[in-house]
Structures are given as structure tokens and as C-alpha cells.
Scaffold this motif. Structure first.
Motif, PDB file in Angstrom:
ATOM      1  N   SER A   1     -41.333  96.909  77.628  1.00  0.00           N
ATOM      2  CA  SER A   1     -40.393  97.159  76.567  1.00  0.00           C
ATOM      3  C   SER A   1     -39.149  97.195  76.451  1.00  0.00           C
ATOM      4  O   SER A   1     -38.415  98.381  77.609  1.00  0.00           O
ATOM      5  CB  SER A   1     -40.871  98.075  76.190  1.00  0.00           C
ATOM      6  OG  SER A   1     -41.264  99.495  76.677  1.00  0.00           O
ATOM      7  N   THR A   2     -38.481  96.631  76.248  1.00  0.00           N
ATOM      8  CA  THR A   2     -36.484  97.183  75.889  1.00  0.00           C
ATOM      9  C   THR A   2     -36.130  97.965  75.073  1.00  0.00           C
ATOM     10  O   THR A   2     -36.621  97.009  73.419  1.00  0.00           O
ATOM     11  CB  THR A   2     -35.399  96.398  76.397  1.00  0.00           C
ATOM     12  OG1 THR A   2     -35.980  94.960  75.650  1.00  0.00           O
ATOM     13  CG2 THR A   2     -35.987  95.676  77.857  1.00  0.00           C
ATOM     14  N   PRO A   3     -35.183  98.211  74.731  1.00  0.00           N
ATOM     15  CA  PRO A   3     -34.585  98.724  72.989  1.00  0.00           C
ATOM     16  C   PRO A   3     -34.219  97.601  72.430  1.00  0.00           C
ATOM     17  O   PRO A   3     -33.651  96.116  72.894  1.00  0.00           O
ATOM     18  CB  PRO A   3     -32.531  99.200  72.967  1.00  0.00           C
ATOM     19  CG  PRO A   3     -33.225  99.878  74.799  1.00  0.00           C
ATOM     20  CD  PRO A   3     -33.808  98.948  75.808  1.00  0.00           C
ATOM     21  N   TYR A   4     -34.241  97.783  70.932  1.00  0.00           N
ATOM     22  CA  TYR A   4     -34.164  96.664  70.580  1.00  0.00           C
ATOM     23  C   TYR A   4     -33.619  96.286  69.268  1.00  0.00           C
ATOM     24  O   TYR A   4     -32.709  95.539  69.330  1.00  0.00           O
ATOM     25  CB  TYR A   4     -35.980  96.397  69.655  1.00  0.00           C
ATOM     26  CG  TYR A   4     -36.055  95.254  68.345  1.00  0.00           C
ATOM     27  CD1 TYR A   4     -36.307  93.819  69.306  1.00  0.00           C
ATOM     28  CD2 TYR A   4     -36.453  95.152  67.366  1.00  0.00           C
ATOM     29  CE1 TYR A   4     -36.384  92.654  68.219  1.00  0.00           C
ATOM     30  CE2 TYR A   4     -36.670  94.295  66.403  1.00  0.00           C
ATOM     31  CZ  TYR A   4     -36.882  92.988  66.769  1.00  0.00           C
ATOM     32  OH  TYR A   4     -37.161  91.555  66.556  1.00  0.00           O
TER      33      TYR A   4
ATOM     34  N   LEU B   1     -47.032 103.869  76.546  1.00  0.00           N
ATOM     35  CA  LEU B   1     -48.455 103.669  75.699  1.00  0.00           C
ATOM     36  C   LEU B   1     -48.552 102.862  75.123  1.00  0.00           C
ATOM     37  O   LEU B   1     -49.507 102.344  74.798  1.00  0.00           O
ATOM     38  CB  LEU B   1     -48.858 105.416  75.613  1.00  0.00           C
ATOM     39  CG  LEU B   1     -48.949 106.683  77.064  1.00  0.00           C
ATOM     40  CD1 LEU B   1     -48.812 107.768  76.384  1.00  0.00           C
ATOM     41  CD2 LEU B   1     -50.138 105.788  78.124  1.00  0.00           C
ATOM     42  N   LYS B   2     -48.243 103.294  74.165  1.00  0.00           N
ATOM     43  CA  LYS B   2     -48.131 102.492  73.214  1.00  0.00           C
ATOM     44  C   LYS B   2     -47.888 101.005  72.818  1.00  0.00           C
ATOM     45  O   LYS B   2     -48.229  99.822  71.879  1.00  0.00           O
ATOM     46  CB  LYS B   2     -48.039 103.282  70.892  1.00  0.00           C
ATOM     47  CG  LYS B   2     -47.926 102.564  70.276  1.00  0.00           C
ATOM     48  CD  LYS B   2     -48.419 104.060  69.132  1.00  0.00           C
ATOM     49  CE  LYS B   2     -49.096 104.146  67.895  1.00  0.00           C
ATOM     50  NZ  LYS B   2     -48.136 104.383  66.896  1.00  0.00           N
ATOM     51  N   VAL B   3     -46.908 100.443  72.912  1.00  0.00           N
ATOM     52  CA  VAL B   3     -45.856  99.326  73.760  1.00  0.00           C
ATOM     53  C   VAL B   3     -46.912  98.758  74.634  1.00  0.00           C
ATOM     54  O   VAL B   3     -47.344  97.497  74.539  1.00  0.00           O
ATOM     55  CB  VAL B   3     -44.562  99.263  73.056  1.00  0.00           C
ATOM     56  CG1 VAL B   3     -44.153  98.049  73.180  1.00  0.00           C
ATOM     57  CG2 VAL B   3     -43.871  99.811  72.300  1.00  0.00           C
ATOM     58  N   ASP B   4     -46.102  99.192  75.912  1.00  0.00           N
ATOM     59  CA  ASP B   4     -46.783  97.931  77.217  1.00  0.00           C
ATOM     60  C   ASP B   4     -47.610  98.358  77.592  1.00  0.00           C
ATOM     61  O   ASP B   4     -48.522  97.551  77.602  1.00  0.00           O
ATOM     62  CB  ASP B   4     -45.600  98.838  78.041  1.00  0.00           C
ATOM     63  CG  ASP B   4     -43.799  98.753  77.811  1.00  0.00           C
ATOM     64  OD1 ASP B   4     -43.728  97.664  77.262  1.00  0.00           O
ATOM     65  OD2 ASP B   4     -43.536  99.506  77.903  1.00  0.00           O
ATOM     66  N   MET B   5     -48.694  99.407  77.313  1.00  0.00           N
ATOM     67  CA  MET B   5     -49.751  99.850  77.691  1.00  0.00           C
ATOM     68  C   MET B   5     -50.753  98.881  76.751  1.00  0.00           C
ATOM     69  O   MET B   5     -51.546  98.028  77.117  1.00  0.00           O
ATOM     70  CB  MET B   5     -50.340 100.627  77.651  1.00  0.00           C
ATOM     71  CG  MET B   5     -51.871 101.023  78.558  1.00  0.00           C
ATOM     72  SD  MET B   5     -52.621 102.789  78.739  1.00  0.00           S
ATOM     73  CE  MET B   5     -53.236 103.556  77.219  1.00  0.00           C
TER      74      MET B   5
END
Lengths: 453, 377
Positions: free
Chosen positions: A420-423, B357-361
Motif C-alpha cells: 500500500s502507498t499513500p493515495y 493489517l487492514k489493507v495489505d494483509m
């Protein structure tokens, strides 16, 4: 290429396929509505939420509280009329309007297949689906056994567009080179009987990616030619049954399987109608009149203009994303209404911060106070949702008496298994931004590249 | 009929394909580097047998001890029995931190967490319960009048001195009311805990382990959602975020856990943090052994995906949070008053793991973030 469009428009064909299509369409829609209702989704999706995400320009479409059920009843009843072919034109218009109204209530629930149903019901308004084997025909005493070929071809064309564009959308490096998102989705289906173990195998992810792409691109043609049709139909069934087993996609697979029957010859459809007649003791012979329904282009200019315009839009609309800079999967500007079906895995998290512009005093919003979990999930990965919600928060806190309300968001998105990266730019006061069809400059650009369409 | 024939041949074809595929699989060991698929059942077994049940077992024992101490204190209300009771309360409260996340099965049905650990409590309601002597602790509206928070008030908050507190149970005109109330609270906690533990031991363990599918109601989906929900709401927000004023703009120093006891709030926070990280790593309760876990699952999936080492990032973030939290005052309430910036910084560190946890996992293990069973595309 257009050898003779007037000749083509004069060409006739049996009306049976269109009648069968109408009947099956009505039944499938009725089942869909009953299913939707029985799962308690009307309450959960359209009555319980405090806030609804509107489509740009359709902010006036709002749930009607408990009366939302009335729209569903209207929609459900119209499907019965469609199936029977009774007051068909009014019924299909009612269906189109009520169904589309429901879909416009909250874009959280946007699904390509709902959009497909709206489009399908829209063109069905213009097709003589009640000319044959319908209560309308029986009551009027006029049944047309033949109708212009283009009426059925229009349905085939729409189906063809859905498949073909879904195939085109798969021509990208994530899908073909990384086998994403299937590489994420399939391993989680470890409990599917027989296939579960295979879902862990990398070659399966590639096999599914490539066969899915080839299927989507070729199935319209395979269905069109008589010789390949039976094979194509087997593919249709296998493909959709597999998607049904692997993914939670509700009624869509069945609707597509049934819809593709329209590609079959009229002989098949007459058989279907004979069986229906046997079961319901209907005298099929009364409809077999050899009469030909003529729709003369010169006298139906509005009809033809509408349909031509409709298809021109269908051809062009999915490509509107080219007008926007940035990665389509990331910004989603021009993503919807383009048959990008089950195409990417995107997850996000958006944490809103309310700041007093004067005192700089700040606090974070608990999204649970305003949105359902489902809405939060959709909101976090789509900039138009984030903006609309931010505007709502601004208004909400202003009404609560907060001064100089600024709304900032700290958000992260993960796309197709990337970290994930800043959006969204966390420095931008979303309260000041306006929704429009222009590019949203406050989306932080994607830090990778996805090649392809 | 054409359709029937087609459907039949399709079914035949599917079975044929499946048949071939399975054969290929067994013959073709090397196709994916010889990797076997991940055993989700082993993960669930590890969670149930080595983490959840032992943690509930320990918690139940500590609650039993708390009950005994309460009984002693009620019989002989003096300062030394108060100190002993308070110690039992701290011990049980500490063990609670390891079971709080397991709001599944009976605990979910009973709404265990909401009856055990709602804070801050409403003192005026507690007092009126004591005075009136009539209350229904099973009522949802009474959740902020019972559990560890209410005991905190009754054991630590009635007066500034132990002697002063003991007076409430001895010379106070309504001493019997206080005794009855504290006994009722502990009995209820004991009753709820025993129900949950008994359920795990008598059937639910198998239900949990065998529900090893991938649907939204499967054990893995539920436990992962519970874990994240607990991390976000009852750990990050409740213990740090809310007192630090993250959601209100103004620090709220009275909203810390164990507010009246003052000096244990950081310890409870630390225990909870460790329990959450241990759960992630599949570490057996009160042991250094580890088993199948979200970490090993992520590592397995990463062998397919070859992406970032997510489990390492998550563990690093747990460590970063611990490091930041190490400088916190033992009394978080005091920390809020003296230097709230450190609270906010701790919150920032905890927040980073919410994203991982909530996004990547969740993306990696393809678990949907909620139980919404709406259709997808």
C-alpha cells in the motif's frame, strides 16, 4: 462495409428467439429481485445507511426510506408483466426506470452486471419483444411470427460488446504478466471441491488469466457462427459456472448463460416455447401466423436514432479513460461503465481529519459513525467517493457548530498485491475541492506502471 | 433437447477436466517448486488449541481467584484483603488482554467484551445501583456499570486512601449494598467466562477448526476480522487514541483503561500489544513455541506472489510501536496531561499497522474486510 443498410434493416427473422429472451429475462429478473429482498439487502443497503454515495449529476436520486420497498415491488411486478408479455411496453419502461433508479441510489453497490441489466432493459424498450408468444399478441389477436433481424442482432451486439470489452480490459501487464489479481484470489479458494489444491499452483493462475482473456475476446464470434456455437455455449456454461463457484457474483453467471441462448437458431427457441406451451397448456399455434412485423426506418426515426446513438456511445464510452492522465486502475477516472469486470484487487484505508483552519485544532473521524463497512470499503479506493464523503463531513461538522472546517484525508491503497502507498494528497483540503469530470489533481500518482489497455 | 444435451456434456467435460488436472497435480510435483498448499486447518487448530483456549483457561483461573478474593474481602473488609483483592483484579485484568480479541463463538453470542471491559464507566449509575440494590446486569444499557471498569472504581476510586475505600464496605450506611454489588459484578464475570470456556471445550473448538472454508463466515475470515477490529477499536482507539483526543480534538484523560487505579494502564496496553503480536505470529500462549499463523500464511502466499515481505513489515511495525510506547508514563492518564504529544506519536505508530493489517494483509490473504455478503462483479 455497409453493403446496404436499408436491405439489412428489411431483413426478417423468426420472432421466437426474442420472445424466449423476453420470457427468460423476466424470470431471471424476478428471481434476482426476490433474492435481493430475501437476503435483507434492501434494508441493509438502501435503508440502514445514513449516507448514500450519489453519481455525479444524479444527487437527486435518494432512497425513499421505507418506501424504497415500493420501488422494488414495482420493479418485481414489472418483471412478471414482461415475462407474460402483457402491457409489455409499459412494463419494460417501468422495469428500466425502477431498476435504474435503484442502481442510482448508491454507487457503493455499483456492479457492471447491474449496469448491463439497465442497458439491456433500455434497448428492450425499443424491441418488439411482445410481437410473438405474448399476452399482448393474444389479446390484440395479432401475433407476428417474423420480426426484423436487427432487433435480435441488437441484443447479440450488446452481449458481444460486454464480452469483447471485458476481454480488451484484460490486455494489461498485471493480468497477463503477473497473473494478478487471480494470483491473490485463487489461492484463497482452497476449499473449492477438487479444484482447491490446484488453486495454489502458479500455472493455474496464468491458465485462468489467459483463458479468461481469450474467452472474453472470442466468445462473441464463436457464438455467432453456427458451427462453433454448440462448443461456444459449452464454454459459456463452463466459464460462468466456474466464476460462480470461485467468486461471489450472485445471479450474473446465470443471467449471462441464459442471455447467450439468443444466439441460437429459431428452431431451438421454438422447442423451448413448445415445452413451455406443454407445461402451461398454451396453444402455441395461435401465435404461428406467418405474419411479418415491419418497422419502417423512415417512420421510426426516433427509434433508429436512439439505437444508433446508444451503440455509438457503448463503443466509445469505455475508452473515455484515455482522456485522463495517470493509471486508470489507480485513479479510476473512467473505470466504471466499461466492462472492467473482476479486473483488479484493490484495498484501501482512508482516515479523515477535521481541522479548524484558524486554531489548527484537529480530530479524526470515526468512519463507523457515518458509513457502513461496505461503504467504507468502496470509499477508500475511489477518489470520487472520498471527495463526496469529505464534502459531507464538512457540512456535517459545520452544522454541528465547528468553525473554519477543513477536511484532510490520510489514505493508503494497495493495488493488485503491491504494498500500500499513500493515495490522496494529505495536504489538500477536500472541503474546497469540487466534483467534476475533470482529472482530480489531488490523487497522488501511481508509483508503478501497468502497461496495456 | 439441445440444452439438456449441452448441459450434460458440459458437466462431463468439467469432470474430465478436473480429473486430468488432479492427475497432473500429483504427477507434476515440481510445477510450483514442489510447494504444498497452506494448511488453513492447522492455522485454526493452532489458534484454538495453543492460543485461544489456553488464554481463556488462564483467564478463567484468574477470575476464579478474583472471585475468592472478593469473597474474602466481602466477609472481612479490611485493608489487607482490599490489597489482595486489588491484586487479583490486576492479574485477571492482565489476562483479559489476551482473550479480548477472541470475540467469536460463545463470547460473541454473549457480547463478552462489552460486559467485561467497557470504560469509562458511569459512576452515577453504579452508585444508584448500589443504593437501589436492584439492577439487571444482563441489560445492554448496564454495560458501563460492570466489568473490570466498574471494579476499578469500586476498588480504587471510592476514596484516595485504602482506609477510606474500606470504609465504604464497613461503616458506610450502605456497606451491604457495596458488598452485594461488587459480589454480583464478580459473579457475573465468572459466570460469563465459564460459559465461554466451557463452550470452547465442549464442541466449539471443533466447530471452529472444521469451519475451515473461505467464505465470509469461515473461521479464518471471522477471526481475522475480529483480530483487526480488536486492534483498531479496542486497542488502538480505546487505549490510546480516545484518551489522546484523536477523535475529539481535546485530550480526554479520564477515558483511559483502569483510570482509578492510575498506574496500570500502560502495563495493560503493553500486554495487549504483545498478545496481538503473538497472535499474528502464532505464538503459543505463555510459551515461546510458534505454530501456523497469519505470519506463516502471509509467508506462504508470498512464495507465490514474490512481493514485499509483509509479515516482516508488520512485525517491524509492532516493534516500532513498542519502542515508542516504552517511554509512556505508567499512568496513561497522567501521560495525556503531561505530554500528550507522546500519546499522539504512539497512536501514529499503531495507526501504521492498521494500514498494513487492514489493507495489505487482508488483500494478500483475500479476506474481505467485513461480513457484507453483497455480490461482486
Amino acid at each position: 462495409m455497409i453493403i446496404n443498410s436499408t436491405e439489412y434493416l428489411k431483413k426478417n427473422t423468426e420472432a421466437a428467439p426474442l420472445a424466449v429472451f423476453r420470457i427468460f429475462f423476466g424470470i431471471m429478473m424476478l428471481i434476482s429481485i426476490i433474492r435481493f429482498w430475501s437476503y435483507g439487502w434492501i434494508d441493509k443497503l438502501y435503508i440502514q445507511p445514513k449516507f448514500f454515495f450519489s453519481y455525479y449529476g444524479f444527487e437527486w436520486v435518494k432512497p425513499l426510506g421505507i418506501y424504497t420497498y415500493v420501488i422494488f415491488i414495482l420493479c418485481g411486478v414489472s418483471t412478471i408483466f414482461i415475462t407474460l408479455g402483457y402491457q409489455y411496453r409499459i412494463a419494460i419502461i417501468t422495469f428500466f426506470l425502477s431498476f435504474t433508479y435503484i442502481e442510482l441510489l448508491d454507487k457503493t453497490t455499483y456492479l457492471n452486471h447491474y449496469y448491463f441489466i439497465s442497458l439491456l432493459s433500455f434497448i428492450l424498450i425499443f424491441l418488439p419483444a411482445n410481437a410473438y408468444y405474448s399476452l399482448d399478441a393474444k389479446i390484440k389477436g395479432v401475433s407476428y411470427q417474423s420480426i426484423p433481424s436487427w432487433t435480435i442482432d441488437a441484443l447479440k451486439l450488446l452481449l458481444g460488446i460486454v464480452y469483447f470489452y471485458a476481454g480488451l480490459a484484460k490486455l494489461n501487464s498485471d493480468w497477463l504478466i503477473k497473473a494478478m489479481p487471480l494470483k491473490i484470489w485463487l489461492p484463497s479458494k482452497y476449499d473449492v471441491p477438487l479444484l482447491g489444491e490446484l488453486m495454489q499452483q502458479e500455472w493455474m493462475h496464468y491458465l485462468f488469466s489467459y483463458s479468461g482473456m481469450i474467452y472474453d475476446l472470442t466468445i462473441p464470434l464463436l457464438l455467432l457462427y453456427r458451427k462453433t456455437r454448440p462448443f461456444a455455449f459449452i464454454l459459456v456454461v463452463v466459464f460462468h459456472v466456474l466464476t460462480r463457484v470461485l467468486f461471489p457474483i450472485g445471479m450474473f453467471p446465470y443471467i449471462m448463460i441464459v442471455s447467450t441462448l439468443v444466439f441460437f437458431d429459431s428452431g431451438f427457441h421454438h422447442k423451448v416455447l413448445r415445452n413451455i406451451s406443454k407445461i402451461f397448456k398454451i396453444n402455441k399455434a395461435q401465435f404461428d401466423t406467418d405474419k411479418v412485423l415491419e418497422i419502417i426506418p423512415q417512420k421510426n426515426k426516433i427509434l433508429f436514432t436512439t439505437l444508433i446513438l446508444f451503440f455509438v456511445i457503448q463503443f466509445l464510452f469505455p475508452f473515455r479513460y484515455l482522456l485522463y492522465p495517470g493509471e486508470l486502475f489507480w485513479t479510476e477516472e473512467g473505470y466504471r461503465f466499461s466492462w472492467r469486470v473482476m479486473l483488479m484487487e484493490k484495498a484501501g484505508y482512508a482516515n479523515f481529519k477535521i481541522v479548524d483552519g484558524e486554531t489548527k485544532k484537529r480530530f479524526y473521524v470515526d468512519n463507523d459513525d457515518f458509513l457502513t463497512v461496505f461503504q467504507q470499503k468502496q470509499m477508500a479506493t475511489q477518489p470520487d467517493f472520498i471527495l463526496e464523503y469529505a464534502q459531507y463531513l464538512k457540512k456535517h461538522f459545520e452544522n454541528q457548530g465547528h468553525q473554519n472546517v477543513q477536511v484532510f484525508v490520510e489514505s493508503y491503497v494497495a493495488l493488485n498485491g503491491r504494498l500500500s502507498t499513500p493515495y490522496i494528497d494529505p495536504q489538500i483540503d477536500l472541503g474546497k475541492q469540487k466534483e467534476s469530470f475533470k482529472h482530480k489533481k489531488w490523487i497522488i500518482p501511481f508509483n508503478d506502471e501497468i502497461k496495456g489497455l | 433437447m439441445m440444452v439438456r444435451k449441452s448441459v450434460f456434456s458440459v458437466i462431463a467435460l468439467v469432470f474430465f477436466m478436473l480429473g486430468c488436472s488432479s492427475d497432473n497435480n500429483t504427477n507434476d510435483e515440481g510445477a510450483n517448486g514442489g510447494k504444498d498448499s497452506f494448511d488453513r486447518k492447522a492455522l485454526l487448530t493452532n489458534i484454538a488449541d495453543n492460543i485461544a483456549i489456553p488464554a481463556y483457561q488462564k483467564f478463567s483461573e484468574d477470575i476464579t481467584a478474583l472471585k475468592a478474593s472478593t469473597s474474602n474481602f466481602v466477609t472481612t473488609a479490611n485493608a489487607s484483603n482490599l490489597v489482595a483483592l486489588r491484586q487479583s483484579w490486576i492479574t485477571a485484568y492482565t489476562s483479559w488482554q489476551s482473550v479480548g480479541m477472541f470475540q467469536i463463538g460463545k463470547a460473541e453470542e454473549l457480547s463478552l467484551r462489552n460486559f467485561m471491559n467497557v470504560y469509562p464507566v458511569t459512576v452515577s449509575d453504579i452508585e444508584s445501583n448500589v443504593t437501589s440494590g436492584s439492577y439487571d446486569l444482563t441489560s445492554v444499557t448496564k454495560q458501563d456499570e460492570q466489568g473490570f471498569g466498574a471494579l476499578d472504581y469500586l476498588l480504587n476510586g471510592l476514596s484516595d486512601t485504602d482506609a477510606g475505600i474500606v470504609e465504604f464496605y464497613t461503616t458506610n450506611p450502605n456497606a451491604s449494598g457495596y458488598k452485594k454489588y461488587i459480589s454480583d459484578l464478580v459473579n457475573r464475570m465468572d459466570d460469563l467466562t465459564k460459559q465461554v470456556l466451557a463452550d470452547w471445550k465442549n464442541g466449539y473448538r471443533d466447530t471452529f477448526v472444521n469451519n475451515n472454508g473461505s467464505s465470509a463466515t469461515s473461521s479464518l475470515d471471522k477471526i481475522v476480522n475480529d483480530f483487526i477490529f480488536h486492534y483498531e477499536k479496542h486497542f488502538r482507539a480505546a487505549k490510546i487514541g480516545i484518551p489522546a483526543g484523536v477523535f475529539s480534538g481535546t485530550p480526554l484523560d479520564t477515558k483511559v483503561e483502569a483510570f482509578y487505579k492510575k498506574d496500570v494502564s500502560k502495563a495493560l496496553f503493553n500486554t495487549s500489544l504483545t498478545a496481538l503480536q503473538d497472535f499474528f505470529n502464532g505464538k503459543h500462549f505463555a510459551s515461546t513455541t510458534t505454530g501456523e499463523s497469519l505470519k506463516t500464511y502471509l509467508d506462504f502466499l508470498n512464495t507465490i506472489k514474490n512481493g514485499e515481505n509483509l509479515s516482516l513489515l508488520i512485525n517491524n511495525q509492532f516493534e516500532a510501536s513498542k519502542k515508542k510506547a516504552a517511554s509512556l508514563d505508567n499512568d496513561l492518564s497522567n501521560q495525556v496531561r503531561s505530554n500528550n504529544t507522546l500519546m499522539l506519536e504512539t497512536y501514529e505508530e499503531l495507526q501504521k499497522n492498521v494500514v498494513l493489517l487492514k489493507v495489505d494483509m487482508l488483500q494478500a490473504i483475500s479476506v474481505s474486510v467485513d461480513y457484507v455478503d453483497a455480490d461482486g462483479d
